[in-house]
Design a protein around this motif. Structure first.
Motif, PDB file in Angstrom:
ATOM      1  N   LEU A  57      -3.392  -3.868  -8.570  1.00 46.88           N
ATOM      2  CA  LEU A  57      -3.283  -4.895  -7.544  1.00 46.88           C
ATOM      3  C   LEU A  57      -4.593  -5.664  -7.385  1.00 46.88           C
ATOM      4  O   LEU A  57      -4.584  -6.891  -7.228  1.00 46.88           O
ATOM      5  CB  LEU A  57      -2.891  -4.271  -6.204  1.00 46.88           C
ATOM      6  CG  LEU A  57      -2.678  -5.274  -5.063  1.00 46.88           C
ATOM      7  CD1 LEU A  57      -1.556  -6.247  -5.397  1.00 46.88           C
ATOM      8  CD2 LEU A  57      -2.391  -4.557  -3.751  1.00 46.88           C
ATOM      9  N   ALA A  58      -5.720  -4.968  -7.441  1.00 51.36           N
ATOM     10  CA  ALA A  58      -7.012  -5.644  -7.332  1.00 51.36           C
ATOM     11  C   ALA A  58      -7.182  -6.687  -8.426  1.00 51.36           C
ATOM     12  O   ALA A  58      -7.842  -7.719  -8.209  1.00 51.36           O
ATOM     13  CB  ALA A  58      -8.146  -4.630  -7.390  1.00 51.36           C
ATOM     14  N   ASN A  59      -6.568  -6.434  -9.579  1.00 52.88           N
ATOM     15  CA  ASN A  59      -6.672  -7.368 -10.706  1.00 52.88           C
ATOM     16  C   ASN A  59      -5.504  -8.339 -10.778  1.00 52.88           C
ATOM     17  O   ASN A  59      -5.361  -9.057 -11.765  1.00 52.88           O
ATOM     18  CB  ASN A  59      -6.794  -6.575 -12.013  1.00 52.88           C
ATOM     19  CG  ASN A  59      -8.132  -5.886 -12.136  1.00 52.88           C
ATOM     20  OD1 ASN A  59      -9.163  -6.442 -11.775  1.00 52.88           O
ATOM     21  ND2 ASN A  59      -8.134  -4.655 -12.631  1.00 52.88           N
ATOM     22  N   ALA A  60      -4.677  -8.369  -9.726  1.00 55.42           N
ATOM     23  CA  ALA A  60      -3.515  -9.268  -9.686  1.00 55.42           C
ATOM     24  C   ALA A  60      -3.661 -10.293  -8.577  1.00 55.42           C
ATOM     25  O   ALA A  60      -2.680 -10.779  -8.029  1.00 55.42           O
ATOM     26  CB  ALA A  60      -2.233  -8.457  -9.493  1.00 55.42           C
ATOM     27  N   GLN A  61      -4.878 -10.614  -8.206  1.00 57.67           N
ATOM     28  CA  GLN A  61      -5.132 -11.557  -7.121  1.00 57.67           C
ATOM     29  C   GLN A  61      -5.211 -12.993  -7.668  1.00 57.67           C
ATOM     30  O   GLN A  61      -5.293 -13.170  -8.884  1.00 57.67           O
ATOM     31  CB  GLN A  61      -6.426 -11.146  -6.415  1.00 57.67           C
ATOM     32  CG  GLN A  61      -6.339  -9.737  -5.817  1.00 57.67           C
ATOM     33  CD  GLN A  61      -7.500  -9.410  -4.914  1.00 57.67           C
ATOM     34  OE1 GLN A  61      -7.526  -9.862  -3.776  1.00 57.67           O
ATOM     35  NE2 GLN A  61      -8.439  -8.624  -5.415  1.00 57.67           N
ATOM     36  N   PRO A  62      -5.141 -13.987  -6.764  1.00 54.45           N
ATOM     37  CA  PRO A  62      -5.309 -13.907  -5.311  1.00 54.45           C
ATOM     38  C   PRO A  62      -4.049 -13.452  -4.580  1.00 54.45           C
ATOM     39  O   PRO A  62      -2.929 -13.680  -5.031  1.00 54.45           O
ATOM     40  CB  PRO A  62      -5.668 -15.336  -4.921  1.00 54.45           C
ATOM     41  CG  PRO A  62      -4.992 -16.175  -5.952  1.00 54.45           C
ATOM     42  CD  PRO A  62      -5.071 -15.391  -7.231  1.00 54.45           C
ATOM     43  N   LEU A  63      -4.287 -12.829  -3.424  1.00 55.98           N
ATOM     44  CA  LEU A  63      -3.242 -12.412  -2.505  1.00 55.98           C
ATOM     45  C   LEU A  63      -3.303 -13.287  -1.255  1.00 55.98           C
ATOM     46  O   LEU A  63      -4.326 -13.924  -0.988  1.00 55.98           O
ATOM     47  CB  LEU A  63      -3.431 -10.943  -2.119  1.00 55.98           C
ATOM     48  CG  LEU A  63      -3.212  -9.921  -3.232  1.00 55.98           C
ATOM     49  CD1 LEU A  63      -3.671  -8.539  -2.768  1.00 55.98           C
ATOM     50  CD2 LEU A  63      -1.752  -9.874  -3.637  1.00 55.98           C
ATOM     51  N   PRO A  64      -2.228 -13.317  -0.478  1.00 58.44           N
ATOM     52  CA  PRO A  64      -2.231 -14.137   0.740  1.00 58.44           C
ATOM     53  C   PRO A  64      -3.032 -13.494   1.865  1.00 58.44           C
ATOM     54  O   PRO A  64      -3.528 -12.368   1.739  1.00 58.44           O
ATOM     55  CB  PRO A  64      -0.737 -14.201   1.098  1.00 58.44           C
ATOM     56  CG  PRO A  64      -0.182 -12.922   0.568  1.00 58.44           C
ATOM     57  CD  PRO A  64      -0.937 -12.653  -0.704  1.00 58.44           C
ATOM     58  N   ALA A  65      -3.146 -14.201   2.967  1.00 55.90           N
ATOM     59  CA  ALA A  65      -3.685 -13.682   4.231  1.00 55.90           C
ATOM     60  C   ALA A  65      -5.047 -13.013   4.090  1.00 55.90           C
ATOM     61  O   ALA A  65      -5.345 -12.026   4.751  1.00 55.90           O
ATOM     62  CB  ALA A  65      -2.678 -12.709   4.865  1.00 55.90           C
ATOM     63  N   GLY A  66      -5.888 -13.536   3.203  1.00 56.54           N
ATOM     64  CA  GLY A  66      -7.244 -13.024   3.086  1.00 56.54           C
ATOM     65  C   GLY A  66      -7.446 -11.945   2.049  1.00 56.54           C
ATOM     66  O   GLY A  66      -8.581 -11.531   1.796  1.00 56.54           O
ATOM     67  N   GLY A  67      -6.362 -11.450   1.431  1.00 54.62           N
ATOM     68  CA  GLY A  67      -6.499 -10.494   0.349  1.00 54.62           C
ATOM     69  C   GLY A  67      -6.932  -9.110   0.779  1.00 54.62           C
ATOM     70  O   GLY A  67      -6.779  -8.709   1.937  1.00 54.62           O
ATOM     71  N   LEU A  68      -7.479  -8.355  -0.162  1.00 53.89           N
ATOM     72  CA  LEU A  68      -7.844  -6.951   0.039  1.00 53.89           C
ATOM     73  C   LEU A  68      -9.162  -6.840   0.796  1.00 53.89           C
ATOM     74  O   LEU A  68     -10.215  -7.230   0.292  1.00 53.89           O
ATOM     75  CB  LEU A  68      -7.952  -6.247  -1.316  1.00 53.89           C
ATOM     76  CG  LEU A  68      -6.665  -6.190  -2.147  1.00 53.89           C
ATOM     77  CD1 LEU A  68      -6.945  -5.668  -3.546  1.00 53.89           C
ATOM     78  CD2 LEU A  68      -5.621  -5.337  -1.455  1.00 53.89           C
TER      79      LEU A  68
END
Length: 251
Positions: free
Chosen positions: A203-214
């Protein structure tokens, strides 16, 4: 995406399912589902963690992507052990036992992939947990709509963090789920990819994520160790052995 977000928030608040006709066709790809998450974040409270899924290619194809995806765990639906919940707060709830990881530092998007050692250094603790999976869309809805719907999260119950986690080998450990003292489920703690930590790395390598991420202080939950079971009224205890217990009362 605010229209879909508003429908999802209302469905969750009222425990009333949406119809396929509520799909306005705006969610075409993962980035669209994540925009719905951004819109939900404006009204649903802080993101306490992430529910990762699609860790293998055959699951990723369901979302027309080549990477894992995740749904946010919002604060109003994030609880701690000895939690109490009403059965009528859900629509089609399923109970799962999961291994989650507490982040001790931010993991922002970057061009260079994170190595496993970096993720290990960023993890503060293992967290035994239970998730109540629930969905506001019908079962036959598109997978991208289900992703937009917080990846089917209904509620999350976190146990006490285990900080000495680096000496713990999850292989060969089972979690046992009991309802009113009777065993109703059992599964391996290392069911997810044979090593749940691999889900956090992916998951850390599947960014960007929404809402500010990890972010530091959030958890990443990596998938169920047990067969999902329909939620019923009663007292549940998930026993993770020396990782601790997670308790939930449903009325």
């Amino acid at each position: 995406m605010s229209g879909i977000a508003a429908k999802l928030a209302r469905a969750r608040a009222t425990s009333q399912p949406l119809a396929l006709s509520d799909d306005d066709g705006t969610v075409h790809e993962v980035v669209d589902a994540y925009r719905v998450h951004d819109a939900l974040a404006a009204t649903q409270g802080a993101v306490q963690g992430w529910k990762v899924s699609a860790l293998v290619p055959e699951q990723q194809r369901l979302y027309a992507t080549d990477r894992p995806v995740a749904g946010p765990l919002f604060a109003p639906f994030f609880h701690h052990t000895l939690a109490r919940m009403a059965l009528n707060a859900f629509i089609v709830p399923l109970l799962e036992c999961e291994i989650a990881f507490l982040l001790g530092r931010d993991l922002p998007p970057r061009a260079v992939l994170y190595a496993r050692a970096e993720i290990e250094a960023a993890i503060e603790a293992i967290v035994p947990a239970m998730e109540i999976a629930d969905g506001r869309w019908p079962a036959e809805a598109r997978d991208l709509l289900k992703l937009a719907d917080d990846m089917g999260n209904g509620a999350f119950v976190a146990g006490a963090p285990v900080y000495g986690w680096r000496d713990i080998d999850l292989r060969g450990r089972d979690v046992v789920l009991r309802l009113n003292g009777l065993e109703i489920g059992r599964g391996p703690c290392a069911k997810v990819l044979g090593d749940p930590l691999r889900g956090v790395v992916a998951l850390a390598n599947a960014q960007p994520l929404p809402a500010g991420g990890l972010r530091r202080g959030q958890i990443v939950t990596t998938g169920t160790c047990t067969v999902p079971l329909p939620l019923k009224a009663g007292d549940y205890v998930a026993d993770f052995g020396d990782l601790g217990r997670v308790a939930l009362t449903v009325g």
